[in-house]
Design a protein around this motif. Structure first.
Motif, PDB file in Angstrom:
ATOM      1  N   PHE A 117      37.756  43.960  72.209  1.00  0.00           N
ATOM      2  CA  PHE A 117      38.227  45.023  71.332  1.00  0.00           C
ATOM      3  C   PHE A 117      39.309  44.483  70.413  1.00  0.00           C
ATOM      4  CE2 PHE A 117      36.364  47.080  74.960  1.00  0.00           C
ATOM      5  CZ  PHE A 117      35.681  48.167  74.412  1.00  0.00           C
ATOM      6  N   ASP A 118      39.186  44.795  69.137  1.00  0.00           N
ATOM      7  CA  ASP A 118      40.092  44.265  68.117  1.00  0.00           C
ATOM      8  C   ASP A 118      41.464  44.910  68.215  1.00  0.00           C
ATOM      9  OD1 ASP A 118      39.819  42.565  65.402  1.00  0.00           O
ATOM     10  OD2 ASP A 118      41.241  44.226  65.136  1.00  0.00           O
ATOM     11  N   ALA A 119      42.492  44.112  67.988  1.00  0.00           N
ATOM     12  CA  ALA A 119      43.865  44.613  68.060  1.00  0.00           C
ATOM     13  C   ALA A 119      44.156  45.667  66.996  1.00  0.00           C
ATOM     14  CB  ALA A 119      44.849  43.453  67.921  1.00  0.00           C
ATOM     15  N   ASP A 120      43.377  45.672  65.930  1.00  0.00           N
ATOM     16  CA  ASP A 120      43.568  46.643  64.849  1.00  0.00           C
ATOM     17  C   ASP A 120      42.669  47.869  64.996  1.00  0.00           C
ATOM     18  OD1 ASP A 120      45.470  45.007  63.598  1.00  0.00           O
ATOM     19  OD2 ASP A 120      43.890  43.856  62.582  1.00  0.00           O
TER      20      ASP A 120
ATOM     21  N   ASP B  16      49.895  54.889  83.114  1.00  0.00           N
ATOM     22  CA  ASP B  16      50.179  53.982  84.222  1.00  0.00           C
ATOM     23  C   ASP B  16      49.285  52.740  84.133  1.00  0.00           C
ATOM     24  OD1 ASP B  16      51.684  56.135  84.932  1.00  0.00           O
ATOM     25  OD2 ASP B  16      50.514  56.665  86.707  1.00  0.00           O
ATOM     26  N   ASN B  17      49.852  51.580  84.458  1.00  0.00           N
ATOM     27  CA  ASN B  17      49.094  50.320  84.513  1.00  0.00           C
ATOM     28  C   ASN B  17      48.402  49.977  83.198  1.00  0.00           C
ATOM     29  OD1 ASN B  17      49.678  50.019  87.331  1.00  0.00           O
ATOM     30  ND2 ASN B  17      48.114  51.549  87.737  1.00  0.00           N
ATOM     31  N   LYS B  18      49.013  50.340  82.114  1.00  0.00           N
ATOM     32  CA  LYS B  18      48.442  50.079  80.798  1.00  0.00           C
ATOM     33  C   LYS B  18      48.488  48.593  80.469  1.00  0.00           C
ATOM     34  CE  LYS B  18      49.124  51.605  75.997  1.00  0.00           C
ATOM     35  NZ  LYS B  18      49.976  52.481  75.136  1.00  0.00           N
ATOM     36  N   LEU B  19      47.435  48.074  79.836  1.00  0.00           N
ATOM     37  CA  LEU B  19      47.399  46.677  79.430  1.00  0.00           C
ATOM     38  C   LEU B  19      48.452  46.400  78.354  1.00  0.00           C
ATOM     39  CD1 LEU B  19      43.547  46.119  79.074  1.00  0.00           C
ATOM     40  CD2 LEU B  19      45.001  45.306  80.938  1.00  0.00           C
ATOM     41  N   VAL B  20      48.966  45.189  78.353  1.00  0.00           N
ATOM     42  CA  VAL B  20      49.915  44.786  77.311  1.00  0.00           C
ATOM     43  C   VAL B  20      49.145  44.386  76.052  1.00  0.00           C
ATOM     44  CG1 VAL B  20      51.691  43.117  76.664  1.00  0.00           C
ATOM     45  CG2 VAL B  20      51.620  44.042  78.997  1.00  0.00           C
TER      46      VAL B  20
ATOM     47  N   ILE C  51      43.935  51.918  69.512  1.00  0.00           N
ATOM     48  CA  ILE C  51      44.077  50.711  70.330  1.00  0.00           C
ATOM     49  C   ILE C  51      44.960  50.949  71.556  1.00  0.00           C
ATOM     50  CG2 ILE C  51      46.010  49.846  68.941  1.00  0.00           C
ATOM     51  CD1 ILE C  51      43.296  47.825  70.857  1.00  0.00           C
ATOM     52  N   GLU C  52      45.983  51.789  71.437  1.00  0.00           N
ATOM     53  CA  GLU C  52      46.859  52.030  72.587  1.00  0.00           C
ATOM     54  C   GLU C  52      46.108  52.732  73.713  1.00  0.00           C
ATOM     55  OE1 GLU C  52      49.889  50.728  72.967  1.00  0.00           O
ATOM     56  OE2 GLU C  52      49.363  49.757  71.064  1.00  0.00           O
TER      57      GLU C  52
ATOM     58  N   LEU D 104      44.309  51.516  78.131  1.00  0.00           N
ATOM     59  CA  LEU D 104      44.443  52.225  79.400  1.00  0.00           C
ATOM     60  C   LEU D 104      43.416  51.755  80.419  1.00  0.00           C
ATOM     61  CD1 LEU D 104      44.967  55.892  78.101  1.00  0.00           C
ATOM     62  CD2 LEU D 104      46.727  54.265  78.848  1.00  0.00           C
ATOM     63  N   LYS D 105      43.804  51.756  81.689  1.00  0.00           N
ATOM     64  CA  LYS D 105      42.884  51.433  82.775  1.00  0.00           C
ATOM     65  C   LYS D 105      42.349  52.691  83.456  1.00  0.00           C
ATOM     66  CE  LYS D 105      44.980  46.968  83.986  1.00  0.00           C
ATOM     67  NZ  LYS D 105      45.582  46.186  85.093  1.00  0.00           N
ATOM     68  N   SER D 106      43.023  53.803  83.200  1.00  0.00           N
ATOM     69  CA  SER D 106      42.594  55.105  83.711  1.00  0.00           C
ATOM     70  C   SER D 106      42.677  56.109  82.565  1.00  0.00           C
ATOM     71  CB  SER D 106      43.497  55.576  84.863  1.00  0.00           C
ATOM     72  OG  SER D 106      43.431  54.696  85.963  1.00  0.00           O
TER      73      SER D 106
END
Length: 227
Positions: free
Chosen positions: A170-173, A160-164, A177-178, A182-184
């Protein structure tokens, strides 16, 4: 506890969420609240058998108040329509107070039991500490993601409410990374209590909490500042 009585009370409260109805039904509430506290006392005792850090949790403070905070929503319903509790090693419930990872459950007027564990929307400094721990301990975190009990009972972390995009710094690689988006960091399960007898409820909740213990333990290792 008397699950049917609690479910009925909360269902009626949802339909009559006002002070007059609540005052008239306060004796019912007091009895159910006392029964709920006894359940939480039993749960705290049970959790300490697989997570000794919870031994210091005060069951009374683990309970959430039924009154809503209307300071910022004066036109809202005055009462919550669930009975709920969160058990933490710190004894604090709210993330803003530094409660740390929790074991949480709630019952509602539609016969639903929700169990959840982890950290929900922690403050920015705590969230960053968790993310840094993922980067610093990729092997341990990967083991957590593949943990059989977590997967079997909960199916993995909620998103829920995950960042796009990747969080700042933090590096995209980066590995995982997924999960860094997360916010929680929470696992959650919802079931109907329609076929559950009151005496069976503690064991059912404790089984869910025990399955989530690896997540709670891993989160504690992310730092002691908020515990």
């Amino acid at each position: 506890m008397h699950l049917r009585d609690l479910t009925q009370f909360l269902f009626e409260l949802e339909q009559n969420n006002n002070r007059a109805w609540f005052v008239m039904n306060k004796p019912r509430y007091d009895i159910l609240r006392a029964e709920f506290l006894e359940l939480v006392i039993e749960l705290v005792s049970g959790i300490t058998k697989f997570d000794p850090a919870i031994a210091g949790c005060n069951p009374k403070k683990a309970l959430f108040r039924i009154n809503r905070d209307l300071r910022f929503r004066p036109d809202g319903d005055p009462y919550k329509i669930t009975f709920s509790a969160a058990m933490t090693a710190s004894g604090l419930k709210k993330p803003s107070e530094g409660g740390g990872p929790f074991y949480y459950f709630q019952l509602d007027g539609h016969g639903n039991l929700l169990t959840a564990s982890g950290e929900y929307m922690p403050p920015a400094d705590r969230l960053r500490a968790i993310r840094q721990h993922i980067v610093a301990d990729p092997t341990g975190f990967n083991a957590l993601l593949k943990n059989k009990s977590v997967q079997a009972v909960y199916g993995g972390l909620q998103e829920d409410n995950k960042l796009v995009r990747p969080p700042k710094g933090f590096d995209a690689d980066a590995l995982h990374i997924e999960q860094l988006k997360l916010k929680s960091y929470v696992v959650r399960k919802r079931i109907s209590t329609s076929k559950i007898m009151g005496p069976d409820l503690p064991a059912l909740i404790l089984a869910d909490f025990k399955a989530a213990q690896p997540l709670v333990t891993w989160l504690r290792a992310a730092g002691r500042a908020t515990e």
